[in-house]
Design an enzyme around this catalytic site. Structure first.
Site, PDB file in Angstrom:
ATOM      1  N   HIS A 216       0.850  -1.189   0.000  1.00 46.83           N
ATOM      2  CA  HIS A 216       0.000   0.000   0.000  1.00 46.83           C
ATOM      3  C   HIS A 216       0.883   1.234   0.000  1.00 46.83           C
ATOM      4  O   HIS A 216       1.945   1.232   0.629  1.00 46.83           O
ATOM      5  CB  HIS A 216      -0.902   0.003   1.243  1.00 46.83           C
TER       6      HIS A 216
ATOM      7  N   ASP B  85      -7.859  -5.249  -0.065  1.00 49.07           N
ATOM      8  CA  ASP B  85      -8.379  -6.114  -1.132  1.00 49.07           C
ATOM      9  C   ASP B  85      -8.063  -7.588  -0.934  1.00 49.07           C
ATOM     10  O   ASP B  85      -8.601  -8.431  -1.648  1.00 49.07           O
ATOM     11  CB  ASP B  85      -7.825  -5.663  -2.487  1.00 49.07           C
TER      12      ASP B  85
HETATM   13  N1  CMC Z   1       4.222  -7.512  -4.311  1.00 47.57           N
HETATM   14  C1  CMC Z   1       5.591  -7.572  -4.348  1.00 47.57           C
HETATM   15  N2  CMC Z   1       6.354  -6.485  -4.138  1.00 47.57           N
HETATM   16  C2  CMC Z   1       5.730  -5.338  -3.873  1.00 47.57           C
HETATM   17  C3  CMC Z   1       4.349  -5.220  -3.832  1.00 47.57           C
HETATM   18  C4  CMC Z   1       3.573  -6.374  -4.051  1.00 47.57           C
HETATM   19  N3  CMC Z   1       2.236  -6.335  -4.027  1.00 47.57           N
HETATM   20  N4  CMC Z   1       3.996  -3.932  -3.565  1.00 47.57           N
HETATM   21  C5  CMC Z   1       5.159  -3.267  -3.466  1.00 47.57           C
HETATM   22  N5  CMC Z   1       6.192  -4.101  -3.655  1.00 47.57           N
HETATM   23  C6  CMC Z   1       7.613  -3.774  -3.610  1.00 47.57           C
HETATM   24  C7  CMC Z   1       8.051  -3.140  -4.940  1.00 47.57           C
HETATM   25  O1  CMC Z   1       8.488  -4.121  -5.842  1.00 47.57           O
HETATM   26  C8  CMC Z   1       9.148  -2.201  -4.509  1.00 47.57           C
HETATM   27  O2  CMC Z   1      10.318  -2.963  -4.308  1.00 47.57           O
HETATM   28  P1  CMC Z   1      11.771  -2.331  -4.675  1.00 47.57           P
HETATM   29  O3  CMC Z   1      11.910  -1.138  -3.770  1.00 47.57           O
HETATM   30  O4  CMC Z   1      12.740  -3.416  -4.390  1.00 47.57           O
HETATM   31  O5  CMC Z   1      11.706  -1.952  -6.121  1.00 47.57           O
HETATM   32  C9  CMC Z   1       8.670  -1.712  -3.132  1.00 47.57           C
HETATM   33  O6  CMC Z   1       7.821  -2.741  -2.616  1.00 47.57           O
HETATM   34  C10 CMC Z   1       7.878  -0.410  -3.218  1.00 47.57           C
HETATM   35  O7  CMC Z   1       6.865  -0.613  -4.198  1.00 47.57           O
HETATM   36  P2  CMC Z   1       6.106   0.558  -5.004  1.00 47.57           P
HETATM   37  O8  CMC Z   1       5.482  -0.040  -6.218  1.00 47.57           O
HETATM   38  O9  CMC Z   1       7.045   1.724  -5.187  1.00 47.57           O
HETATM   39  O10 CMC Z   1       5.024   0.964  -3.962  1.00 47.57           O
HETATM   40  P3  CMC Z   1       3.780   1.886  -4.268  1.00 47.57           P
HETATM   41  O11 CMC Z   1       3.515   2.622  -3.022  1.00 47.57           O
HETATM   42  O12 CMC Z   1       3.950   2.681  -5.501  1.00 47.57           O
HETATM   43  O13 CMC Z   1       2.638   0.812  -4.598  1.00 47.57           O
HETATM   44  C11 CMC Z   1       0.670  -0.427  -4.626  1.00 47.57           C
HETATM   45  C12 CMC Z   1       1.520   0.595  -3.860  1.00 47.57           C
HETATM   46  C13 CMC Z   1      -0.601  -0.702  -3.845  1.00 47.57           C
HETATM   47  C14 CMC Z   1       0.274   0.156  -6.008  1.00 47.57           C
HETATM   48  C15 CMC Z   1       1.491  -1.725  -4.784  1.00 47.57           C
HETATM   49  O14 CMC Z   1       1.828  -2.223  -3.516  1.00 47.57           O
HETATM   50  C16 CMC Z   1       0.757  -2.763  -5.619  1.00 47.57           C
HETATM   51  O15 CMC Z   1       0.761  -2.694  -6.858  1.00 47.57           O
HETATM   52  N6  CMC Z   1       0.086  -3.779  -4.973  1.00 47.57           N
HETATM   53  C17 CMC Z   1      -0.616  -4.805  -5.665  1.00 47.57           C
HETATM   54  C18 CMC Z   1      -1.955  -4.284  -6.189  1.00 47.57           C
HETATM   55  C19 CMC Z   1      -2.945  -4.079  -5.065  1.00 47.57           C
HETATM   56  O16 CMC Z   1      -3.124  -4.923  -4.198  1.00 47.57           O
HETATM   57  N7  CMC Z   1      -3.637  -2.913  -5.111  1.00 47.57           N
HETATM   58  C20 CMC Z   1      -4.616  -2.546  -4.098  1.00 47.57           C
HETATM   59  C21 CMC Z   1      -4.176  -1.329  -3.333  1.00 47.57           C
HETATM   60  S1  CMC Z   1      -5.177  -0.975  -1.880  1.00 47.57           S
HETATM   61  C22 CMC Z   1      -6.739  -0.529  -2.480  1.00 47.57           C
HETATM   62  C23 CMC Z   1      -6.862   0.715  -3.335  1.00 47.57           C
HETATM   63  O17 CMC Z   1      -6.037   1.630  -3.248  1.00 47.57           O
HETATM   64  O18 CMC Z   1      -7.842   0.778  -4.087  1.00 47.57           O
END
Ligand code: CMC
Length: 378
Positions: free
Chosen positions: A261, A315
């Site tokens: 998140h 989710d």
């Molecule tokens: N699985 C594996 N690694 C992850 C994940 C994940 N779900 N989420 C983040 N990471 C890792 C990412 O690879 C990165 O690693 P590194 O620093 O080594 O490159 C680090 O954690 C930071 O990730 P980020 O993508 O920069 O984090 P973000 O804040 O931009 O992303 C997110 C947040 C929710 C978009 C992402 O965690 C994600 O895509 N999750 C899966 C999709 C999901 O479940 N979405 C629902 C979100 S909650 C409900 C809503 O908002 O509607």
């Protein structure tokens, strides 16, 4: 000239001042108008929480009864809206059907009186009351059935499940569904809420505000992730496959759905509540093997990714709850919208109270002084 730092996705840039909800992502705290989510999930109802968010205080007994009464008697949708929905293709996504239907309400209620509290209340009641009816109507019509009329003797969530399944729901399922709506109703400045506030800032009508927010919620990076969690659990298929699946995702640098998140760096408090609700449902209606897979996933992801603050988000367990209630996967996001409409309306009202039209800037990185090339020379 002022130099502005560019933040893609406006990450960390405040877009509004708001007193509606609060998140502490390090401690895993979520509050609506200062009240902790755990307390509201245990003691409140969706309509009471909606009232709290929109009008800022918990209602008195009389205020709550009046609000519930108004919502109850505005649940029916116009025949012309129903007939319009009948023309939608059955293969279309229910979020698109919902967006079109919410926008269509604006055709019937076109008088705009944004400074009149009675107009605000009317619009709030109409949207909260009719959105569930529209979601259920599309579900039945795409199966070739006629929509079911709302039942005035049933509470908000029980009535929705009744309209969806054409039978009165079990009281435990109806209560758990109502708690799910409480958990999804509001979450600070996310993409769809921002979209709602931008649209509201132009002083358009509330139906356009909600329609634009529904469109934003539908994407897989926002509300659509809960559908993908179920797909992922089905693909994994067994507890033994969990570790290799996660290993493979990590090697491919693929995101594991339902985890991580932007704000929470600990387990999302809503995921903790949803997990308990799922367990209550399994205890009463039978175990779901996907829950074993989900628990194993949580263990393995924690082992591998806790150092990055990656834990289950809202989710991860919501899909298992809805699945156990027999709700089709592509209705998970419309159900998110049924809840979130009250949050969007709270932001609509707050935006109107101190409105300034959103008009950010951009950093131009294109060319200048380019001569026009005649078509025969290109
Ligand atoms: N699985 C594996 N690694 C992850 C994940 C994940 N779900 N989420 C983040 N990471 C890792 C990412 O690879 C990165 O690693 P590194 O620093 O080594 O490159 C680090 O954690 C930071 O990730 P980020 O993508 O920069 O984090 P973000 O804040 O931009 O992303 C997110 C947040 C929710 C978009 C992402 O965690 C994600 O895509 N999750 C899966 C999709 C999901 O479940 N979405 C629902 C979100 S909650 C409900 C809503 O908002 O509607």
């Amino acid at each position: 000239m002022m130099v502005c730092e560019y933040k893609p996705g406006l990450e960390g840039i405040p877009a509004a001042q708001s007193s509606i909800s609060y998140v502490d992502g390090q401690k895993g705290i979520l509050e609506y108008r200062g009240i902790r989510i755990e307390e509201l999930a245990e003691k409140s109802t969706f309509l009471e929480t909606a009232y709290l968010l929109i009008w800022g205080e918990l209602p008195s007994k009389e205020e709550l009864e009046a609000f519930e009464h108004e919502v109850r008697y505005h649940r029916r949708i116009k025949y012309r809206i129903r007939d319009m929905m009948k023309c939608f293709p059955e293969s279309g996504h229910p979020m698109d059907a919902l967006q079109a239907s919410a926008a269509a309400l604006g055709l019937f209620y076109s008088l705009r009186d944004l400074h009149n509290p009675a107009y605000i209340r009317d619009s709030v009641v109409r949207l909260i009351a009719t959105i569930p009816t529209m979601v259920a109507a599309f579900q039945l019509m795409r199966k070739g059935n006629d929509p079911v009329r709302p039942r005035d003797d049933l509470d908000y969530s029980a009535n929705f499940l009744y309209m969806l399944n054409e039978q009165e729901p079990d009281p435990l399922a109806a209560r758990i569904f109502d708690i799910c709506l409480i958990l999804h109703v509001e979450h600070t400045m996310n993409a769809s809420t921002f979209s709602a506030r931008v649209t509201a800032s132009t002083l358009t009508d509330p139906y356009a505000v909600v329609a634009s927010a529904v469109g934003t919620l539908g994407g897989p990076l926002h509300g659509g992730a809960n559908e993908e969690v179920i797909q992922m659990l089905e693909n994994i298929g067994s507890v033994e496959n969990v570790r290799p699946y996660i290993q493979d995702c990590l090697e491919r640098k693929a995101k594991i759905m339902g985890f991580g998140h932007r704000v929470y760096k600990v387990k999302d408090p809503r995921a903790t509540i949803l997990q308990k609700l799922a367990e209550q449902l399994f205890e009463k209606f039978g175990h779901d093997k996907f829950y074993d897979i989900a628990q194993e996933m949580e263990r393995v992801v924690e082992e591998k990714l806790a150092s990055k603050g990656i834990y289950p988000n809202v989710d991860f367990y919501s899909g298992l709850v809805y699945r156990k209630m027999g709700i089709p996967t592509d209705l998970f996001t419309p159900i998110f919208a049924i809840a979130r409409v009250a949050g969007w309306l709270a932001h609509w009202k707050e935006q109107l109270a101190e409105n300034r039209i959103f008009r950010p800037t951009q950093i131009y990185n294109g060319r200048h002084e380019i001569p026009y090339t005649p078509i025969e020379q290109r």
